[in-house]
Design an enzyme around this catalytic site. Structure first.
Site, PDB file in Angstrom:
ATOM      1  N   THR A 102       0.923  -0.966  -0.089  1.00 27.55           N
ATOM      2  CA  THR A 102       0.051  -0.072  -0.093  1.00 27.55           C
ATOM      3  C   THR A 102       0.893   1.375  -0.098  1.00 27.55           C
ATOM      4  O   THR A 102       2.191   1.130   0.322  1.00 27.55           O
ATOM      5  CB  THR A 102      -0.959  -0.225   1.330  1.00 27.55           C
ATOM      6  OG1 THR A 102      -1.321  -1.009   1.440  1.00 27.55           O
ATOM      7  CG2 THR A 102      -1.952   1.302   1.403  1.00 27.55           C
TER       8      THR A 102
ATOM      9  N   ARG B 188     -12.967  -8.270  -2.393  1.00 24.24           N
ATOM     10  CA  ARG B 188     -12.222  -8.435  -1.074  1.00 24.24           C
ATOM     11  C   ARG B 188     -11.764  -6.898  -0.634  1.00 24.24           C
ATOM     12  O   ARG B 188     -11.200  -6.245  -1.528  1.00 24.24           O
ATOM     13  CB  ARG B 188     -10.925  -8.997  -1.370  1.00 24.24           C
ATOM     14  CG  ARG B 188     -10.128  -9.453  -0.045  1.00 24.24           C
ATOM     15  CD  ARG B 188      -8.684  -8.331  -0.011  1.00 24.24           C
ATOM     16  NE  ARG B 188      -7.833  -8.356   0.863  1.00 24.24           N
ATOM     17  CZ  ARG B 188      -6.809  -7.674   1.095  1.00 24.24           C
ATOM     18  NH1 ARG B 188      -6.527  -6.550   0.237  1.00 24.24           N
ATOM     19  NH2 ARG B 188      -6.127  -7.748   2.219  1.00 24.24           N
TER      20      ARG B 188
HETATM   21  N1  ASP Z   1      -2.630  -3.717   3.681  1.00 18.84           N
HETATM   22  C1  ASP Z   1      -3.077  -3.866   2.225  1.00 18.84           C
HETATM   23  C2  ASP Z   1      -4.218  -4.858   2.158  1.00 18.84           C
HETATM   24  O1  ASP Z   1      -4.281  -5.611   3.162  1.00 18.84           O
HETATM   25  C3  ASP Z   1      -2.109  -4.260   1.269  1.00 18.84           C
HETATM   26  C4  ASP Z   1      -0.608  -4.150   1.526  1.00 18.84           C
HETATM   27  O2  ASP Z   1      -0.254  -3.095   2.222  1.00 18.84           O
HETATM   28  O3  ASP Z   1       0.125  -4.674   1.485  1.00 18.84           O
HETATM   29  O4  ASP Z   1      -4.882  -4.813   1.151  1.00 18.84           O
END
Ligand code: ASP
Length: 305
Positions: free
Chosen positions: A165, A193
């Site tokens: 993210t 999701r």
């Molecule tokens: N936290 C984000 C998610 O679960 C993705 C990530 O940061 O890796 O979609």
């Protein structure tokens, strides 16, 4: 003033700094920076350069929180739309709601002037299709998309494509502490999701009186533990920043069932401290940091616990 963001932030970090220096509201500064990250194909986990869901469709998640008013705007599983952190900000400014998802979020985007974009990058499409062919085999691929997707969900743990993210946290010239997030979520996620990036309390939280926290990596962990809120609430209860993060990490470490994987917590407090902690994510985790005493931003290494 300070600005903290994870390693993916490099295409937009300096834009945000420039706007903070001009005295802009921190959320506007961060959303403008994130828009550059979302458009940059070198960033393979956010926006246009990210990975699609199992059906080959991009679905974006984003959230913003104003720590001075505790207002939140967020969007989840939004198709065909960039920039999505800006769309989350628009939700906060325009609607009596906190969160929109899917088709409703896309409809709102159209109403508020966001174009309908092609958001699937050619290379992501190629990798997705090759992987799908491998997973389903020659007979299964002929049936696609009329195949059960749940058995494929193990592929979301693909270590090469995983997830990330972009998270930005700031303290602005107006005594505000704010945070913003944006992601394309897990590669090959089940359609619909949501990760933690649009979920206040899990993926992000800000309160100008105490501080802010934002998480990357496994939303399925932070959603179970309200990780970002845990950090900020602990600050309110008088914990130091380090101890507040330690408490949130202890909560994560107590999970023993279900899908378990790593989390990175980014946090700042109202005293000007910051910390980035890697809980069980493989490899070295870096982040970007700038404060008003520095002539240029620095890339630094996260602590590992
Ligand atoms: N936290 C984000 C998610 O679960 C993705 C990530 O940061 O890796 O979609």
């Amino acid at each position: 003033m300070l600005l903290l963001a994870n390693s993916e932030a490099y295409p937009g970090f300096e834009t945000s700094i420039d706007l903070l220096k001009k005295g802009e509201h921190g959320l506007d500064a961060m959303v403008a920076g994130i828009a550059h990250v979302e458009r940059d194909v070198r960033v393979r986990s956010v926006g246009f350069g990210g990975w699609p869901n199992m059906l080959g469709r991009m679905e974006f998640d984003a959230g913003v929180m104003d720590g001075s008013t505790r207002e939140v705007g967020s969007v989840g599983a939004v198709p065909d739309t960039l920039p999505v952190a800006a769309l989350a900000r628009k939700v906060m400014q325009t609607l009596p709601h906190v969160m929109l998802t899917g088709d409703g979020a896309r409809r709102f985007a159209t109403e508020t002037g966001f174009s309908i974009d092609e958001t699937l990058y050619e290379d992501s499409k190629r990798v997705w299709w090759e992987r799908l062919e491998k997973e389903l085999g020659p007979e299964g691929i002929k049936q696609f998309p009329d195949v059960p997707l749940a058995p494929l969900s193990k592929t979301i743990t693909d270590p090469e494509r995983v997830r990330d993210t972009t998270v930005f946290l700031c303290s602005d010239a107006r005594q505000g502490i704010h945070t913003a997030t944006s992601t394309s979520g897990w590669a090959w996620k089940y359609p619909g999701r949501l990760g933690d990036s649009p979920i206040p309390g899990a993926g992000f939280y800000a309160d100008s009186r105490y501080g802010a926290a934002a998480c990357t990596h496994t939303g399925e962990m932070t959603m179970r533990c309200s990780t970002a809120r845990t950090v900020v609430l602990a600050l309110k209860l008088g914990y130091s920043l380090g101890d507040a993060i330690k408490l949130a990490v202890e909560e994560l470490a107590e999970l023993t069932e279900g899908f378990l994987a790593g989390v990175v917590i980014h946090a700042i407090d109202a005293k000007g401290n910051h910390e980035v902690v890697n809980f069980r994510c493989p490899g070295d985790i870096a982040y970007w940091y700038w404060d008003e005493t520095m002539s240029a931003p620095e890339k630094r290494a996260a602590k590992t616990v």
